[in-house]
Design a protein around this motif. Structure first.
Motif, PDB file in Angstrom:
ATOM      1  N   LEU A  55       0.918  -1.282   0.057  1.00  0.00           N
ATOM      2  CA  LEU A  55      -0.153   0.008  -0.141  1.00  0.00           C
ATOM      3  C   LEU A  55       0.959   1.202   0.046  1.00  0.00           C
ATOM      4  N   LEU A  56       2.081   1.323   0.935  1.00  0.00           N
ATOM      5  CA  LEU A  56       2.933   2.271   0.803  1.00  0.00           C
ATOM      6  C   LEU A  56       3.426   2.681  -0.530  1.00  0.00           C
ATOM      7  N   GLY A  57       3.767   1.515  -1.270  1.00  0.00           N
ATOM      8  CA  GLY A  57       4.488   1.254  -2.680  1.00  0.00           C
ATOM      9  C   GLY A  57       3.351   2.263  -3.488  1.00  0.00           C
ATOM     10  N   TYR A  58       1.928   2.088  -3.404  1.00  0.00           N
ATOM     11  CA  TYR A  58       0.918   2.481  -4.370  1.00  0.00           C
ATOM     12  C   TYR A  58       1.016   3.889  -3.939  1.00  0.00           C
ATOM     13  N   GLY A  59       1.026   4.314  -2.751  1.00  0.00           N
ATOM     14  CA  GLY A  59       0.786   5.637  -2.490  1.00  0.00           C
ATOM     15  C   GLY A  59       2.085   6.540  -3.056  1.00  0.00           C
ATOM     16  N   VAL A  60       3.299   6.051  -3.020  1.00  0.00           N
ATOM     17  CA  VAL A  60       4.432   6.647  -3.556  1.00  0.00           C
ATOM     18  C   VAL A  60       4.309   6.726  -5.366  1.00  0.00           C
ATOM     19  N   TYR A  61       3.841   5.481  -5.911  1.00  0.00           N
ATOM     20  CA  TYR A  61       3.424   5.424  -7.107  1.00  0.00           C
ATOM     21  C   TYR A  61       2.484   6.493  -7.503  1.00  0.00           C
ATOM     22  N   LEU A  62       1.361   6.762  -6.953  1.00  0.00           N
ATOM     23  CA  LEU A  62       0.405   7.805  -7.262  1.00  0.00           C
ATOM     24  C   LEU A  62       1.105   9.235  -7.116  1.00  0.00           C
ATOM     25  N   SER A  63       2.028   9.479  -6.277  1.00  0.00           N
ATOM     26  CA  SER A  63       2.407  10.623  -5.877  1.00  0.00           C
ATOM     27  C   SER A  63       3.555  11.020  -7.118  1.00  0.00           C
ATOM     28  N   LEU A  64       4.233  10.024  -7.414  1.00  0.00           N
ATOM     29  CA  LEU A  64       5.286  10.420  -8.705  1.00  0.00           C
ATOM     30  C   LEU A  64       4.378  10.328 -10.072  1.00  0.00           C
TER      31      LEU A  64
END
Length: 320
Positions: free
Chosen positions: A304-313
């Motif tokens: 989930l943290l990885g998805y948040g980072v992906y959305l931010s980028l």
């Protein structure tokens, strides 16, 4: 505001249409005597990708290739990072490696095949033929091994069909569910595309960004629904198997059909960033499954943290 409303309405129509189509198709399969194995493998495993299929075809025919491809790539990323992340937090997903070995490796191989075929900056009809032939080979392989009893994943696909309850019984209701589901999917795709294009224009970002994020998440709701239900019922194999089956069909089936109807140029940011994220998520999932034979709550939190980072980028560094 209007564009967000259109996306919300489109997602609701797609979700309702996907649910109706799956229930009607499963009920028809039961009446026709189709085996639970084949019903789970095809109807549920791939039926949850119906929204992605309709949206990507509609986008391809409407000359919006960025949304058509972005929807598939973004859905595959979201399926692993978002959906399995949520499911693992609800209930740690312990799996038997033998059950998912074939599908996990096939999902990874499909991602690698995508990278190889988009090397020319576009998916053309010859690429589509390779995708569709690969999908056909996978389906034949899956059904034959499971029918012969050589693969314990047969129980997985039977269980997938059992996750869907309250099926229509009469022929009239079955037909109505299928037709109604298809109608909602078509209407939902058109409404969603209109809202997605409007948001892209108002935010000044590319259609690829919207396809990879908002559209991808919206069309992945059926996978989320089935997988979350399975997680609450402690059916870990179904939750993970549903995501893997969807990811295989998204790449081989949806992109195959879309590129067959209309050659699809690939946006530069997908070549630079998103295709590698998709490959990375497949590798991470394979690593988690094979090292611990489970997805723990901690690993789900990392996803989930990885998805948040992906959305931010996606909306900052790679927003154009």
């Amino acid at each position: 505001m209007l564009d967000m409303l259109l996306i919300a309405v489109g997602v609701l129509l797609l979700t309702g249409g996907g649910e109706a189509l799956i229930r009607g198709s499963l009920a028809a399969a039961n009446r026709l005597g189709i085996s639970p194995l084949l019903s789970g493998l095809l109807i549920v495993g791939f039926g949850t990708s119906a929204p992605e299929l309709v949206v990507s075809i509609d986008a391809a025919l409407s000359d919006r290739p960025d949304i058509a491809i972005g929807n598939v790539v973004g859905s595959n990323i979201g399926n692993v990072l978002l959906i399995l992340g949520i499911c693992a937090i609800i209930s740690p997903l312990a799996v038997r490696p033998l059950v998912l070995r074939r599908d996990a490796v096939t999902a990874l191989a499909a991602s690698v095949l995508f990278l190889l075929l988009v090397g020319g900056d576009a998916l053309v009809r010859s690429d589509a033929a390779i995708f569709l032939l690969s999908l056909a080979a996978y389906l034949v392989w899956a059904y034959r091994t499971e029918r012969s009893g050589n693969a314990p994943s047969a129980g997985l696909h039977i269980a997938e069909g059992q996750e869907v309850t309250s099926l229509p019984t009469s022929a009239l209701r079955i037909g109505a569910a299928v037709v109604f589901g298809l109608a909602l999917l078509i209407a939902g795709s058109q409404v969603l595309l209109k809202g997605a294009v409007g948001i892209a224009e108002s935010l000044g970002v590319s259609q690829a960004v919207i396809g990879l994020t908002l559209v991808a998440v919206g069309t992945s709701l059926p996978e989320l629904s089935i997988s979350v239900i399975a997680a609450f019922r402690r059916h870990a194999d179904v939750a993970i198997g549903n995501v893997l089956g969807s990811n295989i069909f998204n790449l081989l089936g949806i992109l195959g059909v879309s590129a067959l109807l209309q050659p699809l140029p690939v946006h530069a940011r997908i070549l630079l960033f998103d295709q590698w994220v998709m490959l990375g998520t497949s590798l991470i999932l394979l690593f988690f499954l094979y090292t611990g034979s489970r997805l723990s709550r901690f690993e789900g939190s990392l996803l989930l943290l990885g998805y948040g980072v992906y959305l931010s980028l996606s909306f900052t560094v790679f927003g154009t």
